[in-house]
Structures are given as C-alpha cells and as structure tokens.
Write an enzyme that holds these catalytic residues in place. Structure first.
Site, PDB file in Angstrom:
ATOM      1  N   HIS A   4       5.394   4.490  12.594  1.00 21.54           N
ATOM      2  CA  HIS A   4       5.328   4.420  11.122  1.00 21.54           C
ATOM      3  C   HIS A   4       6.303   5.481  10.617  1.00 21.54           C
ATOM      4  CE1 HIS A   4       2.897   4.188   7.226  1.00 21.54           C
ATOM      5  NE2 HIS A   4       3.552   5.325   7.069  1.00 21.54           N
ATOM      6  N   HIS A  36       8.952   7.004   7.914  1.00 18.15           N
ATOM      7  CA  HIS A  36       9.573   7.096   6.594  1.00 18.15           C
ATOM      8  C   HIS A  36      11.049   7.425   6.809  1.00 18.15           C
ATOM      9  CE1 HIS A  36       6.053   6.713   3.875  1.00 18.15           C
ATOM     10  NE2 HIS A  36       5.418   6.925   5.016  1.00 18.15           N
ATOM     11  N   CYS A  77       4.706   9.215  -0.174  1.00 14.40           N
ATOM     12  CA  CYS A  77       3.307   9.634  -0.199  1.00 14.40           C
ATOM     13  C   CYS A  77       3.152  10.622  -1.351  1.00 14.40           C
ATOM     14  CB  CYS A  77       2.934  10.293   1.129  1.00 14.40           C
ATOM     15  SG  CYS A  77       1.260  10.960   1.131  1.00 14.40           S
ATOM     16  N   ARG A  94       0.832  -1.207   0.000  1.00 13.46           N
ATOM     17  CA  ARG A  94       0.000   0.000   0.000  1.00 13.46           C
ATOM     18  C   ARG A  94       0.866   1.257   0.000  1.00 13.46           C
ATOM     19  NH1 ARG A  94      -0.476   4.743   2.437  1.00 13.46           N
ATOM     20  NH2 ARG A  94       0.032   3.771   4.427  1.00 13.46           N
ATOM     21  N   ASP A  95       1.527   1.535   1.122  1.00  9.60           N
ATOM     22  CA  ASP A  95       2.286   2.785   1.218  1.00  9.60           C
ATOM     23  C   ASP A  95       3.395   2.792   0.165  1.00  9.60           C
ATOM     24  OD1 ASP A  95       3.310   5.206   2.107  1.00  9.60           O
ATOM     25  OD2 ASP A  95       3.248   4.665   4.211  1.00  9.60           O
TER      26      ASP A  95
HETATM   27  P1  HMG Z   1     -12.830  14.632  -2.602  1.00 12.39           P
HETATM   28  O1  HMG Z   1     -12.552  14.957  -4.018  1.00 12.39           O
HETATM   29  O2  HMG Z   1     -12.930  15.759  -1.622  1.00 12.39           O
HETATM   30  O3  HMG Z   1     -14.079  13.666  -2.424  1.00 12.39           O
HETATM   31  O4  HMG Z   1     -11.683  13.656  -2.126  1.00 12.39           O
HETATM   32  P2  HMG Z   1     -15.606  13.845  -2.704  1.00 12.39           P
HETATM   33  O5  HMG Z   1     -16.318  13.177  -1.591  1.00 12.39           O
HETATM   34  O6  HMG Z   1     -15.927  15.275  -3.037  1.00 12.39           O
HETATM   35  O7  HMG Z   1     -15.801  12.981  -4.022  1.00 12.39           O
HETATM   36  C1  HMG Z   1     -15.199  13.318  -5.249  1.00 12.39           C
HETATM   37  C2  HMG Z   1     -15.209  12.109  -6.179  1.00 12.39           C
HETATM   38  O8  HMG Z   1     -14.436  11.052  -5.602  1.00 12.39           O
HETATM   39  C3  HMG Z   1     -16.594  11.518  -6.388  1.00 12.39           C
HETATM   40  O9  HMG Z   1     -16.576  10.907  -7.676  1.00 12.39           O
HETATM   41  C4  HMG Z   1     -16.643  10.413  -5.357  1.00 12.39           C
HETATM   42  O10 HMG Z   1     -17.549   9.397  -5.677  1.00 12.39           O
HETATM   43  C5  HMG Z   1     -15.234   9.883  -5.403  1.00 12.39           C
HETATM   44  P3  HMG Z   1     -17.228  11.613  -8.955  1.00 12.39           P
HETATM   45  O11 HMG Z   1     -18.652  11.864  -8.564  1.00 12.39           O
HETATM   46  O12 HMG Z   1     -16.439  12.875  -9.144  1.00 12.39           O
HETATM   47  O13 HMG Z   1     -17.031  10.624 -10.043  1.00 12.39           O
HETATM   48  N1  HMG Z   1     -14.807   9.256  -4.131  1.00 12.39           N
HETATM   49  C6  HMG Z   1     -14.304   8.025  -4.038  1.00 12.39           C
HETATM   50  N2  HMG Z   1     -14.020   7.081  -4.964  1.00 12.39           N
HETATM   51  C7  HMG Z   1     -13.491   5.922  -4.510  1.00 12.39           C
HETATM   52  N3  HMG Z   1     -13.212   5.674  -3.213  1.00 12.39           N
HETATM   53  C8  HMG Z   1     -13.467   6.594  -2.266  1.00 12.39           C
HETATM   54  C9  HMG Z   1     -14.045   7.829  -2.675  1.00 12.39           C
HETATM   55  N4  HMG Z   1     -14.408   8.932  -2.009  1.00 12.39           N
HETATM   56  C10 HMG Z   1     -14.892   9.802  -2.909  1.00 12.39           C
HETATM   57  N5  HMG Z   1     -13.185   6.348  -0.999  1.00 12.39           N
HETATM   58  C11 HMG Z   1     -10.900  11.825  -0.773  1.00 12.39           C
HETATM   59  C12 HMG Z   1     -11.654  13.149  -0.803  1.00 12.39           C
HETATM   60  C13 HMG Z   1     -10.631  11.478   0.659  1.00 12.39           C
HETATM   61  C14 HMG Z   1     -11.732  10.757  -1.440  1.00 12.39           C
HETATM   62  C15 HMG Z   1      -9.586  12.010  -1.587  1.00 12.39           C
HETATM   63  O14 HMG Z   1      -8.933  13.124  -1.091  1.00 12.39           O
HETATM   64  C16 HMG Z   1      -8.690  10.829  -1.496  1.00 12.39           C
HETATM   65  O15 HMG Z   1      -8.979   9.753  -2.032  1.00 12.39           O
HETATM   66  N6  HMG Z   1      -7.532  10.975  -0.807  1.00 12.39           N
HETATM   67  C17 HMG Z   1      -6.646   9.868  -0.583  1.00 12.39           C
HETATM   68  C18 HMG Z   1      -5.247  10.327  -0.556  1.00 12.39           C
HETATM   69  C19 HMG Z   1      -4.338   9.167  -0.278  1.00 12.39           C
HETATM   70  O16 HMG Z   1      -4.641   8.015  -0.548  1.00 12.39           O
HETATM   71  N7  HMG Z   1      -3.141   9.505   0.260  1.00 12.39           N
HETATM   72  C20 HMG Z   1      -2.162   8.501   0.551  1.00 12.39           C
HETATM   73  C21 HMG Z   1      -2.541   7.630   1.693  1.00 12.39           C
HETATM   74  S1  HMG Z   1      -2.273   8.369   3.276  1.00 12.39           S
HETATM   75  C22 HMG Z   1      -0.613   8.102   3.586  1.00 12.39           C
HETATM   76  O17 HMG Z   1       0.106   7.599   2.755  1.00 12.39           O
HETATM   77  C23 HMG Z   1      -0.100   8.419   4.962  1.00 12.39           C
HETATM   78  C24 HMG Z   1       0.152   7.178   5.825  1.00 12.39           C
HETATM   79  O18 HMG Z   1       1.055   6.298   5.198  1.00 12.39           O
HETATM   80  C25 HMG Z   1       0.735   7.616   7.160  1.00 12.39           C
HETATM   81  C26 HMG Z   1       1.909   8.585   6.945  1.00 12.39           C
HETATM   82  O19 HMG Z   1       2.963   8.186   6.451  1.00 12.39           O
HETATM   83  O20 HMG Z   1       1.678   9.760   7.267  1.00 12.39           O
HETATM   84  C27 HMG Z   1      -1.137   6.418   6.112  1.00 12.39           C
HETATM   85 MG    MG Z   2       3.188   6.473   5.207  1.00 12.82          MG
END
Ligand code: HMG
Ligand code: MG
Length: 302
Positions: free
Chosen positions: A207, A209, A240, A15-16
């Site tokens: 966690h 990096h 990320c 995933r990450d």
């Molecule tokens: P948004 O654009 O504000 O969402 O994104 P929305 O609710 O306004 O929806 C917009 C569109 O996205 C719509 O589709 C929704 O249906 C769709 P449209 O009508 O335009 O076709 N949508 C989704 N589709 C699939 N799955 C979903 C989903 N939600 C809405 N769950 C949102 C908000 C949170 C969805 C977006 O910002 C997002 O997906 N962000 C994820 C970012 C991410 O994955 N970052 C990396 C992971 S975190 C990380 O790595 C940190 C970690 O490792 C710890 C660390 O190291 O810090 C965990």
């Molecule tokens: Mg991370």
C-alpha cells in the site's frame, strides 16, 4: 526474480482517496465511482470507513454509500473499522471484509487513532473476534512501515513487531503501508521481509503512497519478491488527514499500465479504468493524478 503471473489490485480510491478531500463529495458520486471501478474489472474495492465523523467527516456517509452500491457478483467490498463501535455500525452494511489499521510508529498511532500501538491491538482483537464470528474476512494495515511524519525513520523491528501482534489476534492479511510515500525500493522490500516473517506471501499486500514518486518503483520491488496484491487509488486520489503533505496512493491506472506491459494479468480494462478516474477527477475539478491516464487521455484527444 519471482514475478507473479497475476496481480490483484484493491482500489482504495473511494476510501483512502476521498477521505482527504476538502470539498464535500456527495454519496451519489462515491457510489458512481464504485460502480465505474467494478465495471472496469476491479474485484475488490475499499469503499469507506466507519470511523468517527468528528475525526474524518468525509466518511460520515459510510452507511449511505454502502447501501447505495449495486453489488456485483465476484466483487468484494471492504471498509475500515478502528474499533468495535465502528465494526458494529459496519456490520449493518454487510461488508465482505473489514480493515483494522495499526501503525509501526507510536506517534502516528496516537495522532491517527488516539491510542498507543498496544491499546490499538487490544481494540482490534475485539474487532477481529467479532468479524470472525460473523464470517467477515479481517485485513490489517501497518501504517508508517518505512517512515513516519512525526518520528522519521521506522525500523524493520517495529514492522515485524506489529505484524506479529496482528497475526496473534487473528488478522488474516496485512498490508505494508508507506503512509507518507517516503519509501524507496530496498527499504520497502525490507519492511515486506519483516512482515513475511509472520505472514505467508499470499497474505500480504503493498500500500504505497506516491508523495516522492517512488510508489511504482516500490511496487516493482515487491513484485520481484512475489507479492501479488496491491492497493492503489484510481486517478491517484488521496492522502491521510493525519499525515500532512502526503499525497495519494499510487494511481491504479499507472500500476495496471505497468503490469499489462509486463504481461501480468489483472483482469482490469485500462480504458474503462481511465474513464472512472476521469469521472471522479472531473467532479473534483482537476486532472487525474496519473501519468498513464494523462497519456491515454491525450492520445484519445489527439
Ligand atoms: P476517540 O476520540 O479516542 O474515541 O477516537 P472515543 O472512543 O473516545 O469516542 C469519542 C467519540 O467518538 C464518541 O462520541 C464515540 O461515540 C465516537 P461522542 O460521545 O463524543 O459523541 N466514536 C465513533 N463514532 C463513529 N464511528 C466510530 C467511533 N468510535 C468512537 N468507529 C477513533 C478514536 C479511533 C474513533 C478516532 O481516532 C478515529 O475515528 N480515527 C480515524 C482516523 C482515520 O480514519 N484515519 C484515516 C484512515 S487510516 C489511513 O488512511 C491509513 C491507511 O490508508 C494505511 C496507510 O496509508 O498508512 C489505512
Ligand atoms: Mg493509505
């Protein structure tokens, strides 16, 4: 010193790690990586995330990957869910655990999940309730717990606040995340202490990096506090997409080598783990980003 005798490692590489790859990684390769990790003795694997495919196209094959895994008894499979939509999609894949991800920095919350910290907590409240109703364990992450790519230093008060908020909505475990790998041992210990004001030592993890090469030192600093759960990424994969320049998590191989040398049990077969890391690195066309893996591979070749 309060060293644990056993450590649980969650491999977050699929995933990450793979969320940040430029090239396409087919679902079959991700599945094979998960299989190799579980064969190496990993008992928890963060497989994928149910986030918007527009935001992170690398994870768009989430359901396919989850469906393709040959589940091994005793192994837990976790997935990221940023909102109820993601949770509902994830539920069909029957994860053992879901992860909600909050940030201790307002700017990072906005960039990563497009909402404020407060709004994110309200979204996660609904996700946690739905997960509990389905008997799924809820883990949380506090991103930018020691530093933020947009805001710089992050105070321990912010970390404590987010830990309190996550606890308040029923998040059962929290990972203290150094998203951009800027932390150093004492800072990371302080962020962990702030989290421990609201969580038991058995319900926290590190966690880290490795952008500045501090992740192993930060792991040791938390081991000395008695923290016994860590996320790590095979072959040091990752980064990320919303934290430019940040490199992958600490390599699982490096953590396992250190723990073995300290007489701390992990249940992981380092040779098989090195093979898993080599498998994915070969696919990606580069060398494993792990000193221990490199040394062991050189030794084998010699
Ligand atoms: P948004 O654009 O504000 O969402 O994104 P929305 O609710 O306004 O929806 C917009 C569109 O996205 C719509 O589709 C929704 O249906 C769709 P449209 O009508 O335009 O076709 N949508 C989704 N589709 C699939 N799955 C979903 C989903 N939600 C809405 N769950 C949102 C908000 C949170 C969805 C977006 O910002 C997002 O997906 N962000 C994820 C970012 C991410 O994955 N970052 C990396 C992971 S975190 C990380 O790595 C940190 C970690 O490792 C710890 C660390 O190291 O810090 C965990
Ligand atoms: Mg991370």
């Amino acid at each position: 010193m309060n060293l644990p005798s056993k450590v649980k490692i969650v491999d977050v590489g699929p995933r990450d790690g793979l969320q940040n790859e430029k090239g396409e990684v087919p679902a079959s390769v991700k599945i094979e990586l998960v299989h190799r990790l579980q064969d190496a003795g990993l008992t928890e694997i963060e497989v994928t995330s149910f986030v918007s495919p527009k935001w992170v196209p690398q994870m768009a094959d989430n359901a396919e990957v989850m469906a393709g895994i040959r589940r091994k008894p005793g192994v837990r499979y976790s997935v990221l869910t940023p909102n109820l939509k993601g949770f509902e999609a994830a539920l069909l894949s029957k994860p053992d655990e879901i992860v909600v991800f909050a940030a201790a920095s307002e700017a990072f919350s906005q960039r990563n999940i497009n909402c404020s910290i407060e709004e994110s907590i309200e979204r996660f409240r609904a996700v946690a309730e739905a997960a509990h109703a389905n008997n799924i364990y809820v883990r949380g992450a506090i991103s930018c717990a020691v530093g933020c790519p947009y805001e710089g230093e992050v105070s321990t008060e912010r970390v404590e606040m987010v830990a309190r908020l996550l606890k308040g909505i029923g998040v059962q475990h929290v990972g203290v995340a150094d998203t951009i790998g800027v932390g150093t041992p004492l800072k990371v210990q302080r962020a962990m202490e702030a989290t421990l004001k609201h969580y038991n030592i058995n319900d926290v993890s590190g966690h880290f990096h490795d952008t500045y090469g501090q992740a192993l030192g930060n792991t040791l600093a938390c081991l000395q506090m008695g923290v016994w759960q860590y996320d790590a990424s095979s072959a040091g994969l990752g980064g990320c997409p919303y934290a430019k320049g940040a490199t992958g998590n600490v390599a699982t191989e490096d953590v396992v080598y250190m723990l073995q040398g300290m007489g701390i049990e992990t249940g992981i077969d380092l040779d098989k783990l090195v093979d898993a890391g080599k498998f994915i690195s070969d696919f990606l066309g580069r060398k494993p980003n792990s000193r221990a893996a490199t040394a062991l591979l050189n030794k084998r070749a010699g």
